[in-house]
Design a protein around this motif. Structure first.
Motif, PDB file in Angstrom:
ATOM      1  N   GLU A   1      -1.117  -4.230  -8.539  1.00  0.00           N
ATOM      2  CA  GLU A   1      -0.745  -2.960  -8.665  1.00  0.00           C
ATOM      3  C   GLU A   1      -0.632  -2.011  -7.659  1.00  0.00           C
ATOM      4  OE1 GLU A   1      -2.261   0.429 -11.528  1.00  0.00           O
ATOM      5  OE2 GLU A   1      -3.776  -0.776 -10.853  1.00  0.00           O
ATOM      6  N   VAL A   2      -1.351  -2.310  -6.392  1.00  0.00           N
ATOM      7  CA  VAL A   2      -1.390  -1.660  -4.991  1.00  0.00           C
ATOM      8  C   VAL A   2      -0.116  -1.966  -4.584  1.00  0.00           C
ATOM      9  CG1 VAL A   2      -2.314  -1.266  -2.973  1.00  0.00           C
ATOM     10  CG2 VAL A   2      -3.799  -1.407  -4.775  1.00  0.00           C
ATOM     11  N   ILE A   3       0.190  -3.006  -4.481  1.00  0.00           N
ATOM     12  CA  ILE A   3       1.675  -3.610  -3.735  1.00  0.00           C
ATOM     13  C   ILE A   3       2.914  -3.107  -4.480  1.00  0.00           C
ATOM     14  CG2 ILE A   3       2.957  -5.758  -2.852  1.00  0.00           C
ATOM     15  CD1 ILE A   3       0.534  -4.883  -0.982  1.00  0.00           C
ATOM     16  N   ASN A   4       2.865  -3.410  -5.813  1.00  0.00           N
ATOM     17  CA  ASN A   4       3.946  -2.829  -6.749  1.00  0.00           C
ATOM     18  C   ASN A   4       4.262  -1.527  -6.562  1.00  0.00           C
ATOM     19  OD1 ASN A   4       5.850  -3.463  -8.617  1.00  0.00           O
ATOM     20  ND2 ASN A   4       4.645  -2.542 -10.236  1.00  0.00           N
ATOM     21  N   VAL A   5       3.041  -0.600  -6.648  1.00  0.00           N
ATOM     22  CA  VAL A   5       3.387   0.740  -6.638  1.00  0.00           C
ATOM     23  C   VAL A   5       3.780   1.252  -5.048  1.00  0.00           C
ATOM     24  CG1 VAL A   5       2.159   3.028  -6.535  1.00  0.00           C
ATOM     25  CG2 VAL A   5       1.765   1.497  -8.512  1.00  0.00           C
ATOM     26  N   HIS A   6       3.289   0.613  -4.300  1.00  0.00           N
ATOM     27  CA  HIS A   6       3.480   0.697  -2.744  1.00  0.00           C
ATOM     28  C   HIS A   6       4.876   0.359  -2.497  1.00  0.00           C
ATOM     29  CE1 HIS A   6       1.623   0.856   1.580  1.00  0.00           C
ATOM     30  NE2 HIS A   6       2.796   1.741   1.376  1.00  0.00           N
ATOM     31  N   TYR A   7       5.535  -0.740  -2.709  1.00  0.00           N
ATOM     32  CA  TYR A   7       6.612  -1.159  -2.459  1.00  0.00           C
ATOM     33  C   TYR A   7       7.792  -0.820  -3.412  1.00  0.00           C
ATOM     34  CZ  TYR A   7      10.489  -4.422  -1.291  1.00  0.00           C
ATOM     35  OH  TYR A   7      11.862  -5.061  -1.041  1.00  0.00           O
ATOM     36  N   SER A   8       7.585  -0.906  -4.629  1.00  0.00           N
ATOM     37  CA  SER A   8       8.587  -0.507  -5.616  1.00  0.00           C
ATOM     38  C   SER A   8       8.843   0.908  -5.752  1.00  0.00           C
ATOM     39  CB  SER A   8       8.439  -1.169  -6.722  1.00  0.00           C
ATOM     40  OG  SER A   8       8.153  -2.736  -6.756  1.00  0.00           O
ATOM     41  N   ASN A   9       7.684   1.764  -5.917  1.00  0.00           N
ATOM     42  CA  ASN A   9       8.056   3.220  -6.134  1.00  0.00           C
ATOM     43  C   ASN A   9       7.832   3.778  -4.774  1.00  0.00           C
ATOM     44  OD1 ASN A   9       7.548   2.278  -8.747  1.00  0.00           O
ATOM     45  ND2 ASN A   9       5.564   3.233  -9.090  1.00  0.00           N
ATOM     46  N   ILE A  10       6.977   3.681  -3.696  1.00  0.00           N
ATOM     47  CA  ILE A  10       6.895   4.480  -2.665  1.00  0.00           C
ATOM     48  C   ILE A  10       7.965   4.023  -1.379  1.00  0.00           C
ATOM     49  CG2 ILE A  10       5.308   5.383  -0.768  1.00  0.00           C
ATOM     50  CD1 ILE A  10       4.549   6.282  -3.442  1.00  0.00           C
ATOM     51  N   TYR A  11       8.021   2.991  -1.242  1.00  0.00           N
ATOM     52  CA  TYR A  11       8.866   2.481  -0.040  1.00  0.00           C
ATOM     53  C   TYR A  11      10.236   2.489  -0.598  1.00  0.00           C
ATOM     54  CZ  TYR A  11      11.158  -1.073   2.668  1.00  0.00           C
ATOM     55  OH  TYR A  11      11.988  -1.673   3.840  1.00  0.00           O
TER      56      TYR A  11
ATOM     57  N   ALA B   1      16.343  -2.257   2.207  1.00  0.00           N
ATOM     58  CA  ALA B   1      14.898  -2.376   2.409  1.00  0.00           C
ATOM     59  C   ALA B   1      14.271  -3.853   2.553  1.00  0.00           C
ATOM     60  CB  ALA B   1      14.378  -2.177   0.983  1.00  0.00           C
ATOM     61  N   LEU B   2      13.424  -3.827   3.513  1.00  0.00           N
ATOM     62  CA  LEU B   2      12.908  -4.892   3.807  1.00  0.00           C
ATOM     63  C   LEU B   2      12.617  -5.940   2.313  1.00  0.00           C
ATOM     64  CD1 LEU B   2      11.540  -7.116   5.945  1.00  0.00           C
ATOM     65  CD2 LEU B   2       9.468  -6.240   5.369  1.00  0.00           C
ATOM     66  N   LYS B   3      12.978  -7.140   2.296  1.00  0.00           N
ATOM     67  CA  LYS B   3      12.550  -8.122   1.250  1.00  0.00           C
ATOM     68  C   LYS B   3      11.317  -8.736   1.490  1.00  0.00           C
ATOM     69  CE  LYS B   3      17.241  -8.622  -0.710  1.00  0.00           C
ATOM     70  NZ  LYS B   3      18.335  -9.656  -1.133  1.00  0.00           N
ATOM     71  N   LEU B   4      10.262  -8.530   0.614  1.00  0.00           N
ATOM     72  CA  LEU B   4       8.945  -9.299   1.009  1.00  0.00           C
ATOM     73  C   LEU B   4       9.162 -10.687   0.825  1.00  0.00           C
ATOM     74  CD1 LEU B   4       6.307  -6.883  -0.826  1.00  0.00           C
ATOM     75  CD2 LEU B   4       7.428  -6.734   1.278  1.00  0.00           C
ATOM     76  N   ASP B   5       8.616 -11.611   1.774  1.00  0.00           N
ATOM     77  CA  ASP B   5       8.507 -12.991   1.473  1.00  0.00           C
ATOM     78  C   ASP B   5       7.102 -13.694   0.971  1.00  0.00           C
ATOM     79  OD1 ASP B   5       6.695 -12.448   3.618  1.00  0.00           O
ATOM     80  OD2 ASP B   5       7.742 -13.676   5.214  1.00  0.00           O
ATOM     81  N   TYR B   6       6.547 -12.784   0.354  1.00  0.00           N
ATOM     82  CA  TYR B   6       5.387 -12.944  -0.418  1.00  0.00           C
ATOM     83  C   TYR B   6       5.311 -12.297  -1.973  1.00  0.00           C
ATOM     84  CZ  TYR B   6       4.083  -8.735   2.035  1.00  0.00           C
ATOM     85  OH  TYR B   6       4.102  -7.607   2.450  1.00  0.00           O
ATOM     86  N   PRO B   7       4.581 -12.855  -3.006  1.00  0.00           N
ATOM     87  CA  PRO B   7       4.577 -12.157  -4.311  1.00  0.00           C
ATOM     88  C   PRO B   7       3.801 -11.120  -4.061  1.00  0.00           C
ATOM     89  CG  PRO B   7       4.437 -14.557  -4.333  1.00  0.00           C
ATOM     90  CD  PRO B   7       4.271 -14.395  -2.985  1.00  0.00           C
ATOM     91  N   PHE B   8       3.844  -9.984  -4.933  1.00  0.00           N
ATOM     92  CA  PHE B   8       2.988  -8.857  -5.070  1.00  0.00           C
ATOM     93  C   PHE B   8       1.592  -9.248  -5.252  1.00  0.00           C
ATOM     94  CE2 PHE B   8       6.504  -5.653  -6.678  1.00  0.00           C
ATOM     95  CZ  PHE B   8       7.122  -5.825  -5.301  1.00  0.00           C
ATOM     96  N   SER B   9       1.428 -10.440  -5.995  1.00  0.00           N
ATOM     97  CA  SER B   9       0.024 -10.692  -6.464  1.00  0.00           C
ATOM     98  C   SER B   9      -0.569 -11.633  -5.373  1.00  0.00           C
ATOM     99  CB  SER B   9       0.019 -11.484  -7.801  1.00  0.00           C
ATOM    100  OG  SER B   9       0.672 -12.475  -7.632  1.00  0.00           O
ATOM    101  N   SER B  10       0.108 -12.018  -4.466  1.00  0.00           N
ATOM    102  CA  SER B  10      -0.448 -13.150  -3.495  1.00  0.00           C
ATOM    103  C   SER B  10      -1.732 -12.567  -2.403  1.00  0.00           C
ATOM    104  CB  SER B  10       0.522 -13.926  -2.819  1.00  0.00           C
ATOM    105  OG  SER B  10       1.270 -12.832  -1.712  1.00  0.00           O
TER     106      SER B  10
END
Length: 202
Positions: free
Chosen positions: A21-31, A4-13
């Protein structure tokens, strides 16, 4: 295995345009689940990881016909999400630079005209899918794809990707997809996009 691609920005940024919440669900659960399922399918079908993700699209015929559609679905999901998460950031690099600026101006007139056309195209998408800026071998164009289709399947090179599945925005925007589409241009990172674009057209 594909990683998986590692994000270069925090979920909250990316707040207030996309919240934690949107980024966490999208990245951690979906992607991440797409990546896991793709690797499981490939392992079951005795794949040796001798192609890049993009190359695998063009060599899908190495698999039995009855499994190709499922593999392409998850392969497209991973490719599309890789580009989506890559081309956004919290760096405020929201104006085109370098070669991507030159070609946006060349093929769309200027950035504002490109942005307007991209937003219009995204708002016209029916159902789930993506809006892409692509290179078709000769010029830049804006296209929509349905579900998890990847532009590579149509011999286009994806340059910018906007995820228009509900999981990308609903927890924050509810039914206001138009606001999500507009705010995409507040988190787009043209510095990274230009680096990628110069590589793919060289």
């Amino acid at each position: 295995m594909y990683q998986a691609l590692k994000l270069d920005y925090p979920f909250s940024s990316l707040y207030p345009y996309l919240n934690y919440e949107v980024i966490n669900v999208h990245y951690s659960n979906i992607y991440l689940n797409y990546v896991i399922i793709l690797n499981k399918l490939l392992k079951i079908n005795k794949y040796h990881y001798n192609y890049s993700l993009k190359e695998l699209v063009f060599n899908i015929d190495i698999f039995p016909l009855d499994i190709r559609g499922e593999i392409l679905y998850y392969l497209g999901a991973v490719l599309n999400h890789n580009l989506y998460f890559y081309n956004i950031s919290n760096k405020k690099n929201i104006l085109p630079i370098g070669r991507i600026k030159e070609d946006i101006d060349k093929y769309f007139g200027n950035y504002n005209k490109f942005k307007d056309e991209f937003i219009k195209k995204a708002n016209n998408l029916k159902g789930s899918g993506y809006t892409f800026l692509v290179h078709d071998g000769n010029k830049l164009a804006i296209i929509n794809t349905s579900n998890e289709d990847t532009p590579y399947s149509y011999n286009f090179i994806p340059i910018i990707c906007l995820d228009l599945w509900e999981h990308a925005y609903y927890l924050e925007y509810l039914n206001n997809r138009e606001a999500y589409i507009n705010n995409f241009f507040n988190i787009i990172d043209f510095n990274k996009i230009n680096i990628y674009y110069e590589k793919v057209i060289s």
